[in-house]
Design an enzyme around this catalytic site. Sequence first.
Site, short mmCIF file in Angstrom:
data_model
loop_
_atom_site.label_atom_id
_atom_site.label_comp_id
_atom_site.label_asym_id
_atom_site.label_seq_id
_atom_site.Cartn_x
_atom_site.Cartn_y
_atom_site.Cartn_z
N ASN A 9 47.50 71.23 18.73
CA ASN A 9 46.45 72.19 18.93
C ASN A 9 46.46 73.43 18.19
O ASN A 9 47.14 74.12 18.32
CB ASN A 9 46.31 72.70 20.35
CG ASN A 9 45.14 73.60 20.62
OD1 ASN A 9 44.14 73.73 19.87
ND2 ASN A 9 45.22 74.13 21.98
N TRP A 10 45.86 73.36 16.95
CA TRP A 10 45.85 74.55 15.92
C TRP A 10 45.19 75.47 16.26
O TRP A 10 45.28 76.70 15.41
CB TRP A 10 45.40 73.91 14.49
CG TRP A 10 45.92 72.72 13.89
CD1 TRP A 10 47.32 72.19 14.15
CD2 TRP A 10 45.83 71.88 12.58
NE1 TRP A 10 47.60 71.10 13.41
CE2 TRP A 10 46.85 71.07 12.53
CE3 TRP A 10 44.81 72.02 11.68
CZ2 TRP A 10 46.91 70.11 11.47
CZ3 TRP A 10 44.77 71.16 10.52
CH2 TRP A 10 45.75 70.28 10.47
N LYS A 11 44.22 75.72 17.29
CA LYS A 11 43.69 76.68 17.84
C LYS A 11 42.84 77.12 16.47
O LYS A 11 42.25 76.66 15.37
CB LYS A 11 44.55 77.80 18.29
CG LYS A 11 45.33 77.12 19.41
CD LYS A 11 46.04 78.16 20.37
CE LYS A 11 46.89 77.23 21.35
NZ LYS A 11 47.49 78.23 22.36
N HIS A 95 41.05 73.57 27.82
CA HIS A 95 42.25 74.62 27.61
C HIS A 95 42.04 75.88 28.20
O HIS A 95 41.13 76.22 28.42
CB HIS A 95 42.41 74.75 26.15
CG HIS A 95 43.41 75.38 25.66
ND1 HIS A 95 43.84 76.59 25.72
CD2 HIS A 95 44.64 74.77 25.12
CE1 HIS A 95 45.00 76.82 25.37
NE2 HIS A 95 45.46 75.69 24.92
N GLU A 97 42.66 78.62 27.32
CA GLU A 97 41.82 79.70 26.72
C GLU A 97 40.36 79.56 26.63
O GLU A 97 39.59 80.43 26.66
CB GLU A 97 42.17 79.85 25.07
CG GLU A 97 43.89 80.18 24.96
CD GLU A 97 44.67 79.76 24.07
OE1 GLU A 97 44.10 78.95 23.13
OE2 GLU A 97 45.70 79.68 24.10
N GLU A 167 49.48 72.23 31.59
CA GLU A 167 49.85 73.45 30.43
C GLU A 167 49.86 74.70 31.37
O GLU A 167 48.87 75.46 31.78
CB GLU A 167 48.77 73.69 29.51
CG GLU A 167 48.64 72.73 28.41
CD GLU A 167 48.25 72.97 26.95
OE1 GLU A 167 49.01 72.90 26.17
OE2 GLU A 167 47.08 73.81 27.14
N GLY A 173 51.95 79.88 24.29
CA GLY A 173 52.06 81.07 23.40
C GLY A 173 53.07 82.14 23.89
O GLY A 173 53.10 83.23 23.21
N SER A 212 54.51 76.26 25.06
CA SER A 212 55.80 76.79 24.24
C SER A 212 56.84 75.43 24.01
O SER A 212 57.96 75.72 24.04
CB SER A 212 56.43 77.72 24.76
OG SER A 212 55.65 79.05 24.69
N GLY A 233 51.04 74.10 20.64
CA GLY A 233 50.18 74.99 19.68
C GLY A 233 50.87 75.50 18.48
O GLY A 233 50.90 74.86 17.50
N GLY A 234 51.52 76.69 18.65
CA GLY A 234 52.39 77.14 17.79
C GLY A 234 53.25 76.11 16.85
O GLY A 234 53.07 76.30 15.57
P1 PGA Z 1 51.94 76.93 22.60
O1 PGA Z 1 50.37 76.28 22.85
O2 PGA Z 1 52.50 75.49 22.16
O3 PGA Z 1 51.67 77.58 21.29
O4 PGA Z 1 52.36 77.43 23.66
C1 PGA Z 1 49.91 75.21 23.56
C2 PGA Z 1 48.60 74.95 23.93
O5 PGA Z 1 47.87 76.20 24.13
O6 PGA Z 1 48.07 73.98 23.98
#
Ligand code: PGA
Length: 254
Positions: A9-11, A95, A97, A167, A173, A212, A233-234
Site C-alpha cells: 500500500n504505497w499510500k 483502510h 486512514e 491492521e 506507520g 509495521s 505500507g512503509g
Molecule cells: P505500515 O502501513 O506498514 O507503514 O505500518 C500499513 C498500512 O497502512 O497498510
Amino acid sequence: MRKTIVAGNWKMNGTSESIRDLLAGLTAGAKDSAGVITLVCPPAVYISQVKQWLGSAPISVGAQNVCEQPKGAFTGENSLAMLQDLGCEYVILGHSERRSLFGETDLLVAEKFAAAKEAGIVPVLCVGETLGQREAGQTIEVVGAQVAAVIDRVGINGLSDAVIAYEPVWAIGTGLTATPEQAQEVHAAIRKQLAQNDEVIAEQLSILYGGSMNAGNAAELLAQTDIDGGLIGGASLKADEFLTICAAAADSRK
Ligand code: PGA
C-alpha cells in the site's frame, strides 16, 4: 490451501521517477511462486503507468480506495469501472486512514465492498482497533463489528474470494507491530466469525496482517496459522525490503 498475498500500500507517496525506480527493483527480483500473489497499490493517478511499466512481471495492481457510486457528479472520486478499465484486480477498502481521516463508516465501507464485488474487483477489507479500544479489551468486538457490517450488506457468500486485512491502528506507520500471538488471536477470531456463517468460505479466505510489517518481522508473523500474507505500507516503498517479505511469504507455504 489459501492464497498467500503480499500487498504494497504505497499510500500518497511517489513520483513518476521514484515509482519507475521502485518497479525496476521489484520486477528484477519478483518471483512467480505458486500460490503467492504479489500486489502493488499505487496512488490512482499512477495506476495506468504502473501497469505499463510492470509489463508481464508477476505482480498485480490494485487501488487504495474507490467510490461506491457508478458514475456522475462526484468530484475527485474514481469509479470501479475506471479501475477495471485500467486493469486493476484489487481494491483496498476501509483502510484506517480512510476511516479516521475521511470519515468512512462501516456502512459506507460495506457499500464499497458490495460495489467492488459486483464489478468483479477483489475487495481487500481492512479492519482494526485503536490503541484505546485494545486497552479497553474491545479488540475482538470492534473488529467483529467491522466484519459484520460487510456480512450484513453482502451476505456471507459475498465474502468468497475476498480478502481481509487485520491492521491494528496503533501499529500502522508507528514501528510498533502486533506480536505474532496478538495478530494470530485476532485472525483466528475473524475466521471463527466467518465460520459461524460458512465454514468453507472461512477456510478459504486469505486474512492479511498489516501494521509495521517489515523484512525483519515478516517471517514470524507469516508463520502463524491464520496469517495469510501482509498489507505493507512503509516497507513496500523499498524494493529490497518488499521482496524480502515476498520471499518470506513464499517460504511460509513450505
Ligand atoms: P505500515 O502501513 O506498514 O507503514 O505500518 C500499513 C498500512 O497502512 O497498510
